[in-house]
Design a protein around this motif. Structure first.
Motif, PDB file in Angstrom:
ATOM      1  N   ALA A 144       0.839  -1.204   0.000  1.00 38.48           N
ATOM      2  CA  ALA A 144       0.000   0.000   0.000  1.00 38.48           C
ATOM      3  C   ALA A 144       0.869   1.247   0.000  1.00 38.48           C
ATOM      4  CB  ALA A 144      -0.925   0.007   1.210  1.00 38.48           C
ATOM      5  N   LEU A 145       1.958   1.211   0.762  1.00 39.25           N
ATOM      6  CA  LEU A 145       2.848   2.371   0.805  1.00 39.25           C
ATOM      7  C   LEU A 145       3.456   2.616  -0.567  1.00 39.25           C
ATOM      8  CD1 LEU A 145       4.031   4.484   2.668  1.00 39.25           C
ATOM      9  CD2 LEU A 145       5.922   2.955   3.150  1.00 39.25           C
ATOM     10  N   ALA A 148       1.009   4.189  -2.885  1.00 37.97           N
ATOM     11  CA  ALA A 148       0.536   5.538  -2.552  1.00 37.97           C
ATOM     12  C   ALA A 148       1.395   6.636  -3.182  1.00 37.97           C
ATOM     13  CB  ALA A 148       0.502   5.723  -1.043  1.00 37.97           C
ATOM     14  N   PHE A 149       2.619   6.312  -3.551  1.00 38.55           N
ATOM     15  CA  PHE A 149       3.498   7.338  -4.119  1.00 38.55           C
ATOM     16  C   PHE A 149       3.355   7.403  -5.634  1.00 38.55           C
ATOM     17  CE2 PHE A 149       5.612   6.784  -0.091  1.00 38.55           C
ATOM     18  CZ  PHE A 149       6.171   8.005   0.173  1.00 38.55           C
TER      19      PHE A 149
ATOM     20  N   THR C 153       5.200   8.947   5.148  1.00 34.63           N
ATOM     21  CA  THR C 153       3.948   9.288   4.480  1.00 34.63           C
ATOM     22  C   THR C 153       3.671  10.786   4.483  1.00 34.63           C
ATOM     23  OG1 THR C 153       2.762   8.927   6.539  1.00 34.63           O
ATOM     24  CG2 THR C 153       2.818   7.099   5.006  1.00 34.63           C
ATOM     25  N   LEU C 156       2.658  12.606   1.362  1.00 33.92           N
ATOM     26  CA  LEU C 156       1.433  12.189   0.682  1.00 33.92           C
ATOM     27  C   LEU C 156       0.265  13.012   1.189  1.00 33.92           C
ATOM     28  CD1 LEU C 156       2.002   8.376   1.071  1.00 33.92           C
ATOM     29  CD2 LEU C 156       2.388   9.725  -0.959  1.00 33.92           C
ATOM     30  N   ARG C 158      -3.069  12.122   1.462  1.00 32.39           N
ATOM     31  CA  ARG C 158      -3.993  11.453   2.368  1.00 32.39           C
ATOM     32  C   ARG C 158      -3.292  10.249   2.975  1.00 32.39           C
ATOM     33  NH1 ARG C 158      -4.474  11.623  -2.693  1.00 32.39           N
ATOM     34  NH2 ARG C 158      -4.158   9.491  -3.284  1.00 32.39           N
ATOM     35  N   LEU C 162      -3.455   5.130   5.659  1.00 30.52           N
ATOM     36  CA  LEU C 162      -2.275   4.334   5.331  1.00 30.52           C
ATOM     37  C   LEU C 162      -1.409   4.147   6.574  1.00 30.52           C
ATOM     38  CD1 LEU C 162      -0.670   3.048   3.055  1.00 30.52           C
ATOM     39  CD2 LEU C 162       0.425   5.236   2.675  1.00 30.52           C
ATOM     40  N   LEU C 165      -2.693   1.431   8.657  1.00 32.38           N
ATOM     41  CA  LEU C 165      -2.420   0.142   8.031  1.00 32.38           C
ATOM     42  C   LEU C 165      -0.968  -0.270   8.254  1.00 32.38           C
ATOM     43  CD1 LEU C 165      -3.620  -2.021   6.224  1.00 32.38           C
ATOM     44  CD2 LEU C 165      -2.883  -0.719   4.255  1.00 32.38           C
ATOM     45  N   LEU C 166      -0.069   0.702   8.195  1.00 33.63           N
ATOM     46  CA  LEU C 166       1.352   0.399   8.358  1.00 33.63           C
ATOM     47  C   LEU C 166       1.684   0.083   9.803  1.00 33.63           C
ATOM     48  CD1 LEU C 166       3.036   3.205   6.238  1.00 33.63           C
ATOM     49  CD2 LEU C 166       2.810   0.812   5.664  1.00 33.63           C
TER      50      LEU C 166
END
Lengths: 256, 229, 222
Positions: A144-145, A148-149, C153, C156, C158, C162, C165-166
């Motif tokens: 997911a990480l 996201a980028f 993050t 980013l 939003r 995330l 989740l991480l």
């Protein structure tokens, strides 16, 4: 010491390395998996306690072992990438992630399916199943990480850091869950702990383990190649490759 | 000194072998950078000497800001290195001689101009008194705005507060990414005068700006960065 | 040292106290979530006592995730972080300072609120002592490891979901050891080992996290 390698040459070389290794990996995976599975499912002796249902270990155990192994491999790739700033290392890390997640899923699924006849329930909070579940979450986190980028180079580094944080945590999670499990449920469920295994049961297992490993290698190779092509599509060597491929197809059409 | 082309390729080695005095000024050597897998620039050489103002020009997306961020050490190039007076950018001491003002003002909206600059000076290990901060703000015509939270100032006023750092830190190298954004004519005149003064005192300025600099600034060297696919 | 104290610690504390509402929200969330459990499960004192430590820890982790982004979000967005990175102070020291401030402003109030939570969930005094110890040693781990994920993050738009989740899978061992320490306390067994393990995890995080955060922030700045 690797930094002098030109980054373009590196991706190109990695691509070619994949090309050379891929057929051997596919061949080996196909061979080992068919031999191991047929031997394990049809010819290996049945377990005196669990009967035929134990045969699921030929899928479950290799998948479980390699789900952990793939995660460690990802972390090693991430470390290489971070220390030597090697672009292909991050690419191969992210190429491995979904394959590892798939292995984790297979281990969970077969574990649950095995649980039904053994414990009478599809899901039991067994220590190993729980660790596998958490491992699946860790895979999801890394993927997911990365997703996201927008800038995939940044994405690779970020996902790499997360993979490293995860790998430090994997043993802690593993032992904490095992300990939690003994605390809460006692030692009634220890069917997974087969203290010893007969040789004629072990051989197909090992062959399947090798087969799974080769399969992971092969799929990772394909995914790495795709990743390289996607990321380097503006580079001359990729365009050359594409042009060559088109030419080959054209020739085949002519031959037909 | 003019170096033969093949010498330029490997000139760090060349110089270390000759044990010559280190090259002065800001040097970006052989820089390569990609953004989103698009090549911004490749094997780029740039040099900024003391007493010089370089105006970096180029279309949007050419990588001017990326280059600036590499030159101050905020991001690292894929290849090449950056040095200030022969000292590599990775040395912490280099920071003492640089002021960078980027697109983002670096000012917290909840703090006043005076607080923002006080904390900034503390971070940069400057011994700056309150009076000096007021003086710098006054030089930028911000008298009476010192205690107002930054978020209540106009964009132009915020930019002035950000630029006040140039008055507080005695650094040789000024790297300014679009310093004139949202400044009025008076503000631009003010800044241009300050640039001329800094250059005359053997300072060095590297700046990007989409508008031309007036004659007030004095001699300007223009460098172009092209957009590449 | 003086530089860090004045330039980062004092600044961050000043800022934190100017945004009191943002500090209070996770805390109120914690209180509301803990209130949900007796309503959802039933107010039997024995049941509450059994689930109490787990509920408090789960709620603490969830509520901390809400405010976690604050660690670097504003400083990244307005460019203050850039200026800090260019100050010549090693980035890992800046990161450590920010983590300490974050722990202080978001978990100290939680520790102060914990007696009330213990009353709500019918914890005995030995259980509460153990809970307080686990919170004292365990919550810094949340700040330390959380900072890595926030650093990654922060660029980013939003990132908050995330972030959850991480981080949640990583906090599982913490949850296990903490709740088991409280359970041991309930049964009047020694709970030293669990506390020791939590302390060990905390020290490990303390040793590694600042460097990981500094790398993460550099990646975000790129």
């Amino acid at each position: 010491m690797w930094k002098w390698l030109h980054p373009y040459a590196k991706t190109e070389r990695a691509y070619q390395l994949c090309n050379t290794l891929k057929p051997w990996f596919w061949l080996g995976a196909l061979g080992c998996l068919s031999i191991g599975t047929v031997w394990g499912l049809l010819f290996a002796p049945a377990d005196y306690q669990q009967g035929d249902s134990f045969r699921i270990i030929y899928i479950h155990v290799p998948a479980a072992i390699l789900s952990m192994g793939t995660y460690v491999a990802m972390a090693v790739a991430a470390l290489v990438g971070i220390v030597w700033q090697w672009r292909t290392a991050f690419m191969s890390m992210i190429a491995m992630a979904p394959v590892g997640a798939l292995m984790t899923f297979i281990a969970l699924f077969t574990g649950a399916a095995w649980g039904k006849p053994m414990w009478g329930a599809w899901w039991v909070w067994d220590a190993r199943l729980t660790s596998e579940l958490i491992l699946l979450f860790l895979y999801f986190g890394v993927m997911a990480l990365y997703a996201a980028f927008d800038d995939k180079q940044q994405a690779g580094k970020a996902a790499g850091v997360m993979a490293l944080v995860g790998v430090v945590n994997v043993p802690i999670i593993h032992y904490s869950v095992e300990w939690w499990n003994t605390l809460h449920q006692g030692a009634t469920i220890s069917k997974f702990d087969n203290p010893s295994i007969a040789a004629e049961m072990l051989w197909p297992l090992l062959i399947n383990l090798l087969g799974f490993a080769l399969f992971i290698g092969a799929v990772t190779g394909v995914r790495l190649q795709n990743e390289i092509i996607r990321r380097e599509r503006h580079r001359p060597w990729v365009q050359q490759l594409a042009a060559q491929n088109l030419d080959d197809k054209g020739e085949k059409h002519h031959a037909v | 000194m003019v170096l033969p082309a093949d010498m330029v390729e490997c000139w760090p080695i060349f110089y270390s072998q000759r044990a010559e005095p280190k090259l002065s000024g800001l040097i970006g050597n052989n820089l390569t950078s990609h953004k989103q897998d698009r090549c911004l620039f490749q094997h780029l050489h740039i040099r900024l000497r003391a007493g010089e103002l370089v105006h970096l020009k180029g279309p949007n997306g050419a990588g001017k800001s990326s280059l600036m961020r590499i030159l101050v050490g905020l991001s690292s190039p894929e290849e090449g290195n950056v040095s200030y007076d022969g000292v590599d950018i990775s040395e912490p001491a280099v920071a003492n001689n640089i002021v960078f003002i980027g697109h983002k003002s670096g000012l917290n909206g909840l703090l006043s101009a005076e607080e923002n600059l006080t904390y900034w000076s503390a971070q940069h290990q400057l011994d700056v008194s309150n009076a000096e901060i007021y003086e710098a703000l006054a030089a930028l015509n911000l008298v009476g705005m010192e205690e107002v939270p930054i978020k209540n100032l106009s964009a132009g006023q915020q930019r002035r507060v950000a630029l006040a750092r140039l008055w507080l830190k005695p650094a040789t190298y000024w790297l300014l990414d679009e310093p004139f954004t949202s400044l009025d004519a008076e503000g631009i005149t003010l800044m241009e005068t300050a640039f001329a003064e800094h250059v005359s005192k053997q300072g060095a300025i590297l700046m990007t700006s989409h508008q031309a600099l007036s004659e007030r600034v004095g001699r300007v060297r223009v460098e172009h960065l092209d957009y590449r696919l | 040292m003086r530089v860090l104290l004045k330039g980062i610690l004092q600044r961050d504390l000043t800022l934190a106290f100017r945004q009191k509402s943002e500090l209070m929200q996770p805390l109120m969330f914690l209180l509301v979530v803990v209130t949900l459990f007796p309503l959802g499960i039933g107010p039997g004192p024995d049941t509450l006592q059994r689930i109490g430590p787990g509920v408090i820890w789960v709620a603490a982790i969830l509520s901390s995730l809400l405010g976690m982004e604050r660690l670097f979000r504003d400083d990244f967005a307005d460019g203050s972080l850039e200026q800090m990175q260019l100050s010549g102070i090693p980035l890992y020291q800046i990161a450590l300072c920010k983590i300490i401030t974050h722990w202080f402003v978001s978990f100290m109030p939680l520790l102060m609120l914990s007696p009330l939570l213990a009353l709500f969930l019918n914890l005995t005094l030995p259980m509460y002592t153990a809970l307080l110890l686990t919170l004292l040693l365990g919550t810094p781990v949340i700040s330390l490891i959380g900072a890595i994920a926030v650093g990654l993050t922060t660029g980013l738009q939003r990132g908050s979901l995330l972030l959850a989740l991480l981080l949640i899978p990583i906090f599982i061992p913490l949850l296990i050891f903490a709740t088991s320490a409280v359970e041991s306390a309930a049964m009047q067994l020694p709970y030293g080992p669990q506390i020791a393990i939590i302390a060990a995890i905390m020290l490990l995080a303390l040793a590694l996290s600042p460097f990981a955060v500094s790398y993460a922030l550099k990646v975000s700045q790129n």
